[in-house]
Design an enzyme around this catalytic site. Sequence first.
Site, PDB file in Angstrom:
ATOM      1  N   SER A  15     -12.167  -1.874   5.506  1.00 22.47           N
ATOM      2  CA  SER A  15     -10.842  -1.580   6.112  1.00 22.47           C
ATOM      3  C   SER A  15     -10.220  -0.346   5.394  1.00 22.47           C
ATOM      4  O   SER A  15     -10.470   0.198   4.329  1.00 22.47           O
ATOM      5  CB  SER A  15      -9.881  -2.937   6.263  1.00 22.47           C
ATOM      6  N   LEU A  17      -8.720   3.180   4.041  1.00 24.95           N
ATOM      7  CA  LEU A  17      -9.257   4.259   3.331  1.00 24.95           C
ATOM      8  C   LEU A  17     -10.764   3.967   3.067  1.00 24.95           C
ATOM      9  O   LEU A  17     -11.397   4.792   3.129  1.00 24.95           O
ATOM     10  CB  LEU A  17      -8.417   4.569   2.179  1.00 24.95           C
ATOM     11  N   CYS A  87     -11.300   1.542  -3.536  1.00 25.85           N
ATOM     12  CA  CYS A  87     -10.152   1.486  -2.608  1.00 25.85           C
ATOM     13  C   CYS A  87      -9.579   0.149  -2.543  1.00 25.85           C
ATOM     14  O   CYS A  87      -8.741  -0.191  -1.748  1.00 25.85           O
ATOM     15  CB  CYS A  87     -10.872   1.856  -1.176  1.00 25.85           C
ATOM     16  N   SER A 149      -1.714   6.280  -5.979  1.00 28.51           N
ATOM     17  CA  SER A 149      -0.597   6.290  -4.915  1.00 28.51           C
ATOM     18  C   SER A 149       0.565   7.004  -5.544  1.00 28.51           C
ATOM     19  O   SER A 149       0.758   7.348  -6.657  1.00 28.51           O
ATOM     20  CB  SER A 149       0.084   4.672  -4.640  1.00 28.51           C
ATOM     21  N   TYR A 162       3.411  -2.778  -8.292  1.00 31.31           N
ATOM     22  CA  TYR A 162       2.787  -1.629  -7.507  1.00 31.31           C
ATOM     23  C   TYR A 162       2.656  -0.544  -8.120  1.00 31.31           C
ATOM     24  O   TYR A 162       1.303  -0.061  -8.454  1.00 31.31           O
ATOM     25  CB  TYR A 162       3.020  -1.629  -6.199  1.00 31.31           C
ATOM     26  N   LYS A 166      -0.719   1.290 -10.162  1.00 32.70           N
ATOM     27  CA  LYS A 166      -1.187   2.539  -9.736  1.00 32.70           C
ATOM     28  C   LYS A 166      -1.099   3.663 -10.816  1.00 32.70           C
ATOM     29  O   LYS A 166      -1.786   4.481 -11.071  1.00 32.70           O
ATOM     30  CB  LYS A 166      -0.444   2.999  -8.210  1.00 32.70           C
ATOM     31  N   PHE A 195      -0.239   6.293   4.520  1.00 34.26           N
ATOM     32  CA  PHE A 195      -1.349   6.490   5.455  1.00 34.26           C
ATOM     33  C   PHE A 195      -1.320   5.367   6.386  1.00 34.26           C
ATOM     34  O   PHE A 195      -1.009   4.147   6.051  1.00 34.26           O
ATOM     35  CB  PHE A 195      -2.773   6.635   4.452  1.00 34.26           C
ATOM     36  N   THR A 197      -2.984   2.533   7.191  1.00 32.17           N
ATOM     37  CA  THR A 197      -3.962   1.486   6.714  1.00 32.17           C
ATOM     38  C   THR A 197      -3.144   0.362   7.001  1.00 32.17           C
ATOM     39  O   THR A 197      -2.097  -0.024   7.455  1.00 32.17           O
ATOM     40  CB  THR A 197      -3.947   1.771   5.211  1.00 32.17           C
TER      41      THR A 197
END
Length: 256
Positions: A15, A17, A87, A149, A162, A166, A195, A197
């Site tokens: 799914s 990216l 990803c 990110s 998060y 990253k 993005f 997503t």
Amino acid sequence: MDFSKSVVVVSGGASGLGEATVRNVVAKGGKAVILDLNDERGTNLVEELGHHHVLYVKTNVVEEADVKSALDLTIERFGKITSAVNCAGIGGAQKTFGRKGPFDLALFTNIIKVNLIGTFNVIRLAAERMSLNDPNQDGERGVVVNTASAAAFEGQIGQAAYSASKGGIVGMTLPIARDLADYGIRVVTIAPGLFETPLLGRKSEEAKAALCAGVPFPKRLGHPSEYAQLVQSIIENPMINGEVIRLDGALRMQPK
């Protein structure tokens, strides 16, 4: 590296990216291997794009045995691995301390485990196999592309876990590129902004519009195909190495 002859392992390839990357690899003549936990989407992609071009292997990126098995199946099916694109990732927001109390430590740990440790697990095991490839005219044997990110640099309220996950990917890009240089394996990280997503899919259209307002140009969410396009450029350009590339329309995230 010749993208049309590449064999690209894509974690989180069912799914977002990752899916866009898989589609672009196949469209340009390469082979793609999806490492994911979503059986339905992974199987459907194989059916759509063709068994001769795509392999799906149910894989938990934090499990050594899972990743080893997926990479072995890749070589068994396609003969080699030329690139690994990471990803796979999860979100999760909570304040370090707030009305609900301290940040849940299990949530923090799981985000770090999947996003950062999972990425490193795939890198180290894929690099072992790419090191066995015959070098091309530049001495190149493989390429690793990671996904960080914009939150690695401007984490918003609630994004401690998060952003840390990253930021860790950003921080390990150069040392891993240096580690693998003797084997002709390049390591590059893409830091996407906002993005379209599944990670953002849960937000309302109103919330998405508010996010887009902060992007200087183009004033919209990024298309996954634009991420896939950059992956291709990185794989094809031998001088891009040890770098983190922001793909964000000049976005600089605000506190909230």
